[in-house]
Design an enzyme around this catalytic site. Sequence first.
Site, mmCIF file in Angstrom:
data_model
loop_
_atom_site.group_PDB
_atom_site.id
_atom_site.type_symbol
_atom_site.label_atom_id
_atom_site.label_comp_id
_atom_site.label_asym_id
_atom_site.label_seq_id
_atom_site.Cartn_x
_atom_site.Cartn_y
_atom_site.Cartn_z
ATOM 1 N N MET A 22 -10.242 6.173 8.548
ATOM 2 C CA MET A 22 -10.525 6.901 7.303
ATOM 3 C C MET A 22 -11.769 7.771 7.453
ATOM 4 O O MET A 22 -12.607 7.841 6.551
ATOM 5 C CB MET A 22 -10.688 5.911 6.135
ATOM 6 C CG MET A 22 -9.471 5.028 5.914
ATOM 7 S SD MET A 22 -9.772 3.603 4.847
ATOM 8 C CE MET A 22 -10.726 2.525 5.935
ATOM 9 N N LYS A 70 -3.767 3.319 -2.428
ATOM 10 C CA LYS A 70 -4.952 4.118 -2.692
ATOM 11 C C LYS A 70 -4.957 5.325 -1.761
ATOM 12 O O LYS A 70 -4.536 5.239 -0.612
ATOM 13 C CB LYS A 70 -6.235 3.311 -2.445
ATOM 14 C CG LYS A 70 -6.343 2.019 -3.189
ATOM 15 C CD LYS A 70 -7.706 1.437 -2.929
ATOM 16 C CE LYS A 70 -7.784 -0.055 -2.913
ATOM 17 N NZ LYS A 70 -6.818 -0.778 -2.188
ATOM 18 N N ASP A 125 0.833 -1.198 0.000
ATOM 19 C CA ASP A 125 0.000 0.000 0.000
ATOM 20 C C ASP A 125 0.871 1.253 0.000
ATOM 21 O O ASP A 125 2.047 1.211 0.385
ATOM 22 C CB ASP A 125 -0.899 0.025 1.244
ATOM 23 C CG ASP A 125 -1.977 -1.052 1.198
ATOM 24 O OD1 ASP A 125 -2.265 -1.535 0.100
ATOM 25 O OD2 ASP A 125 -2.521 -1.383 2.270
#
Length: 470
Positions: free
Chosen positions: A381, A268, A246
Amino acid sequence: MEQFPIFLNLKSFPCAVVGGGEVAFRKITALLKAKAELTVISPELSPELQNLLAQKKFTYIAQAYSEALIKDMRLVVAATDNETLNESIYHYCEANKILINAVDQPSACRYTTPSIVDRSPVVIAISSAGASPVLARRIRAMIETSLPKSLGEIASFAGSIRSKVKAKFNTIDLRRDFWERFFTSSIMTRFDSMSSQDKSELVERLLNKENTGGEVWIVGAGPGDEELLTIKALQKMQYADVIVHDRLVSQNILNLARKDAEFICVGKEKNLHLKKQDEINDLLVELALEGKKVCRLKGGDPFIFGRGGEEIETLVAADVPFEVVPAVTSASGCSSYAGIPLTHRDYARKVVFITGQNSKAGVEPDWEALVRPYQTLVFYMGLTRADLIKQNLVRLGMAENMPVAIVEKGTTPQQKVYIGDLAALPEMREKYQIGSPALLIIGEVVNLHNKLAWFTPEKVEADTSFINIK
């Protein structure tokens, strides 16, 4: 090189230890493990040595030291607390060509004992030539973390097929090629879970130079601090042919992986996806079918908002072998480094993890269930939805002065902790442009931050300017 490293076969080798205390016990234990023919010379024995004597592990001479007692020995350890006596033993042994080690007296040693990593029949010895035994032990600990626990069994299995390999390949180069492929195959990573038939079939494919197939390891990289990696995670990173990682896995962590591995970033972030999740799933299968060992390295824990389950579903459908290596999740790591216990019997009896990113349009958290007394909320998030989080929690009855913490880049030298209340949450995010990754903690436990905060990164001053923002 001050000392020549050598492995000595002590089976039926007359050895003596002079001393009967704690230090002597450690040396005696090691010598017995090496099957030495052992005599212990001391007027008294510690309880631990008395227990070994009762098991008839060694010959005991209950006397003070004299030269006559060691004249027929080939190796002696002086383990008394009398340095003058140890020196005397050393000089006698030198004159009579007997190997001698005086514990913690380098000048009175013909040999020193190394720090040992024992995966018999594989044995690794580390020595500082007596200059720094503690450093040698530290190096041993580093090596221990990189070796699979089944290494000794793997070595024994390799020994059992040597004749078959020799019969198949008639040159040293061909045999060397086989062993290179053998020791980079899944035998090194899945030995414990393989049946005898699995191992035999793998050997046959290697003998016939067939593709033995790849595998995928879904590995948690933890919240950021590379020292929070598990031993198994580090081992997988060092065995992998390919590291699929990641964006938020730090360079410090990637630097611990195998140096010649292929590194593929599939990270991402908001409004920027290098690869869609379906593409990542397919990539893992594709690499494994090419026969590669793939480490899918994910921030935090793979099974807590890490989409590890989705990736594994694809691997199962493609019949690709896989393993999951859990990690210190971001909630646990960041809260701990911020001095905010997620549970506390005075403030929180339950903790709830919530993702701020929903995979299905219109699907929202059960906001009403989140407004409960004595619980801590942790939003992953969630900062981009700060307004929505505040509005829904306040609408359903949560106090506007409920303490909140935002932990930015938690567990790393760049960590910052912003403290405020629920009413100030959107303002905190906008005014200070808090970057990713960041974790949101809501609950009374946040009040403990000022008292319990212990991690103050050297490069970033502790920032308390957000306390009681209105």
